[in-house]
Design an enzyme around this catalytic site. Structure first.
Site, mmCIF file in Angstrom:
data_model
loop_
_atom_site.group_PDB
_atom_site.id
_atom_site.type_symbol
_atom_site.label_atom_id
_atom_site.label_comp_id
_atom_site.label_asym_id
_atom_site.label_seq_id
_atom_site.Cartn_x
_atom_site.Cartn_y
_atom_site.Cartn_z
ATOM 1 N N MET A 30 0.797 -1.299 -0.088
ATOM 2 C CA MET A 30 -0.071 0.140 -0.032
ATOM 3 C C MET A 30 1.032 1.381 -0.074
ATOM 4 O O MET A 30 0.458 2.512 0.283
ATOM 5 C CB MET A 30 -1.011 0.008 1.226
ATOM 6 C CG MET A 30 -1.778 -1.408 1.266
ATOM 7 S SD MET A 30 -3.357 -1.090 2.022
ATOM 8 C CE MET A 30 -2.554 -0.719 3.822
ATOM 9 N N HIS A 34 9.033 0.997 3.171
ATOM 10 C CA HIS A 34 10.127 0.981 4.363
ATOM 11 C C HIS A 34 10.867 -0.159 3.879
ATOM 12 O O HIS A 34 10.896 -1.080 2.990
ATOM 13 C CB HIS A 34 9.644 1.111 5.720
ATOM 14 C CG HIS A 34 8.616 0.180 5.779
ATOM 15 N ND1 HIS A 34 8.862 -1.209 5.902
ATOM 16 C CD2 HIS A 34 7.300 0.229 6.203
ATOM 17 C CE1 HIS A 34 7.842 -1.904 6.327
ATOM 18 N NE2 HIS A 34 6.803 -0.904 6.414
ATOM 19 N N GLY A 36 11.340 -2.758 5.234
ATOM 20 C CA GLY A 36 10.551 -4.282 5.559
ATOM 21 C C GLY A 36 9.836 -4.562 3.980
ATOM 22 O O GLY A 36 10.155 -5.668 3.637
ATOM 23 N N HIS A 37 9.469 -3.663 3.416
ATOM 24 C CA HIS A 37 8.646 -4.066 1.886
ATOM 25 C C HIS A 37 9.872 -4.327 1.049
ATOM 26 O O HIS A 37 10.028 -5.350 0.089
ATOM 27 C CB HIS A 37 8.215 -2.432 1.412
ATOM 28 C CG HIS A 37 6.907 -2.116 2.061
ATOM 29 N ND1 HIS A 37 6.691 -1.134 2.820
ATOM 30 C CD2 HIS A 37 5.707 -2.738 2.362
ATOM 31 C CE1 HIS A 37 5.492 -0.877 3.045
ATOM 32 N NE2 HIS A 37 5.031 -2.087 2.900
ATOM 33 N N GLY A 149 4.852 -10.545 4.101
ATOM 34 C CA GLY A 149 5.618 -10.144 5.627
ATOM 35 C C GLY A 149 5.061 -11.073 6.749
ATOM 36 O O GLY A 149 3.938 -11.077 6.912
ATOM 37 N N SER A 188 4.317 1.256 7.839
ATOM 38 C CA SER A 188 4.158 2.573 7.357
ATOM 39 C C SER A 188 3.726 3.406 8.246
ATOM 40 O O SER A 188 3.657 4.711 8.486
ATOM 41 C CB SER A 188 3.319 2.193 6.148
ATOM 42 O OG SER A 188 3.808 1.414 5.137
#
Ligand code: PAJ
Length: 281
Positions: A30, A34, A36-37, A149, A188
């Protein structure tokens, strides 16, 4: 990186790539990207995939209107990050592109038990929206692999179930949660934390670690109470501190020596709702 906004264009491109022998690894997001993505993109690249990322702020999965309105949007920065990460394709559709006949016309799926607990119970309609959009995106991208994730553990299980119900042949690859130095799971929504809120937000992870470390010495009932008290003392309103069977999310009242377990927490600070989980080793 090629950016597509229209479904026929990305479909045409991906079918040509497939015909030429490419395997597609899909990373739906979305936005407000960051590390993580980006770790999902890196994993797909390591797996030798043609990496396809989507950025679509899906209105149908927000049960809280304010959360939707305040969700951070940073598309220009996201594109920069994806370029640096070596992402091959970005799908950036509009709401009309995804829901041309309106949101209510898109097929929905029933996730049964999974939609009645934890995130499902606390965010009514959330997984219905996730199912709608992920089904739609999977039909468009038709990937070999789907990268998700562990941060959103229940969502991983819901999407696995969705793929089964759709009868799709997609391999789900679940990637570890990326954390800040103090343990806070990257999200996010962290961008919305004030400085004092950010300074104490790692308490969620500390609670998860304590649930893990006390599994052989305490009762879960006691540890849950300690976590709820600690969260509240720091200014969080805990929604749940839960322990579940890692394979089917059946809730557990006590530690079990027989089955792999996952501990999950959702808590709100001010308007901001954070979730995290840990697999008990
Ligand atoms: P979003 O919250 O943007 O997350 C996109 C993907 O990144 C999800 O698979 C999520 O689990 C993963 N992710 C988020 N934070 C992470 C972290 N700290 N470490 C590792 N992975 C992380 O989840 C969604 O979007 C949406 O519900 C979506 C699946 C895109 C459907 O709209």
């Amino acid at each position: 990186m090629i950016i597509f906004k229209k479904i026929p264009d990305i479909k045409k491109y991906l079918s040509e790539q497939k015909a030429a022998g490419a395997n597609t690894g899909f990373i739906p997001t979305m936005g407000a990207l960051h590390a993580g993505h980006l770790s999902l993109i890196e994993r797909a690249t390591t797996d030798g995939m043609l990496t396809v990322c989507s950025i679509f702020l899906n209105p149908t999965q927000f049960n809280d209107k304010k959360d939707f309105e305040k969700y951070p949007v940073s598309t220009e920065d996201d594109i920069e990050l994806l370029l640096k990460a070596g992402c091959n394709v970005l799908f950036l559709p509009s709401v009309d592109e995804i829901y041309p006949g309106g949101e209510s016309t898109v097929k929905t799926y029933d996730f049964g038990y999974l939609d009645t607990i934890l995130e499902g119970a606390n965010r009514p309609g959330h997984f219905k929206g996730v199912g709608q959009v992920v089904a739609r995106l999977l039909e468009i991208v038709q990937p070999q692999n789907l990268y998700l994730g562990q941060k959103d553990y229940q969502q991983c299980m819901v999407i696995r179930k969705l793929i089964g119900m759709m009868g799709e042949d997609v391999q789900v690859v679940i990637c570890p949660t990326k954390r800040e130095a103090d343990g806070l799971a990257m999200s996010s929504r962290n961008r919305r934390l004030t400085e004092p809120q950010r300074a104490i937000a790692a308490v969620i992870y500390q609670c998860l670690v304590s649930i893990e470390s006390k599994q052989y010495t305490s009762s879960f009932e006691m540890v849950r109470k300690q976590c709820e008290d600690l969260l509240a003392a720091k200014g969080f309103v805990p929604e749940y501190v839960a322990l579940a069977d890692a394979k089917d999310l059946k809730l557990l009242e006590e530690y079990s020596g027989e089955t792999p377990m996952v501990a999950l927490i959702a808590a709100k600070i001010g308007e901001i709702r954070l979730i995290d989980n840990i697999l008990l080793g």
